[in-house]
Design an enzyme around this catalytic site. Structure first.
Site, short mmCIF file in Angstrom:
data_model
loop_
_atom_site.label_atom_id
_atom_site.label_comp_id
_atom_site.label_asym_id
_atom_site.label_seq_id
_atom_site.Cartn_x
_atom_site.Cartn_y
_atom_site.Cartn_z
N CYS A 84 0.69 -1.16 -0.03
CA CYS A 84 0.19 -0.14 -0.02
C CYS A 84 0.88 1.32 -0.08
CB CYS A 84 -0.85 -0.04 1.38
SG CYS A 84 -2.37 -1.19 0.86
N HIS A 97 -13.33 11.08 -6.38
CA HIS A 97 -12.20 11.02 -7.54
C HIS A 97 -11.26 12.06 -7.21
CE1 HIS A 97 -15.16 8.56 -9.82
NE2 HIS A 97 -14.19 8.50 -10.58
N GLU A 132 -13.33 0.36 3.28
CA GLU A 132 -12.11 0.71 2.38
C GLU A 132 -12.07 -0.39 1.52
OE1 GLU A 132 -8.17 2.91 3.25
OE2 GLU A 132 -7.92 0.72 3.72
ZN LIG Z 1 -5.58 1.99 0.74
#
Ligand SMILES: [Zn+2]
Length: 142
Positions: free
Chosen positions: A23, A71, A131
């Site tokens: 990540c 976005h 998430e």
């Molecule tokens: Zn992430």
């Protein structure tokens, strides 16, 4: 106790400064936001009689949250975040960057969203931010 619940979704990219691993790249998620409002009693009269809050008001507030993040590339407002934004600014694309004063994890974002909704006067008691379909953070004040 009455609780009402509504939901919004948004697509967002983030960068976790100081993170090592998969990540550490700029990457995105489809976030799913679930918010609960609570009240011991219902409004006794007027437009909101029999309600905790007007669902259209509630949904509009979630829409405003969605519009902040949707976005966007979310960067922490620190040295690393600013340096990355500066590099991206040299590229032909117009990157839509939104700075936050925290590392943009699901945990920090759910607290931020909780506080933004509370500041609007909503009787928010819980924010859950997914998430991924399996991973979420739940923020409450207790
Ligand atoms: Zn992430």
């Amino acid at each position: 106790m009455f609780k009402i619940k509504s939901e919004a979704q948004f697509d967002m990219a983030h960068y976790l400064s100081g993170y090592k691993g998969k990540c550490s790249n700029i990457h995105g998620h489809r976030y799913r936001l679930i918010v609960k409002l609570k009240s011991e009693t219902l409004h006794a009269d007027g437009q909101l009689r029999g309600m905790v809050d007007d669902f259209s008001n509630f949904k509009n507030s979630l829409k405003e949250i969605e519009e902040i993040f949707d976005h966007k590339l979310i960067l922490e407002d620190n040295e690393e975040g600013k340096a990355l934004a500066k590099k991206l600014a040299d590229l032909p694309n117009d990157f839509d960057i939104y700075f936050v004063n925290y590392r943009p994890t699901a945990e920090e974002m759910s607290r931020d969203i909780f506080n933004r909704l509370k500041e609007k006067g909503l009787s928010v008691c819980e924010v859950e931010l997914f998430e991924t379909p399996n991973n979420s953070c739940i923020y409450t004040e207790d």
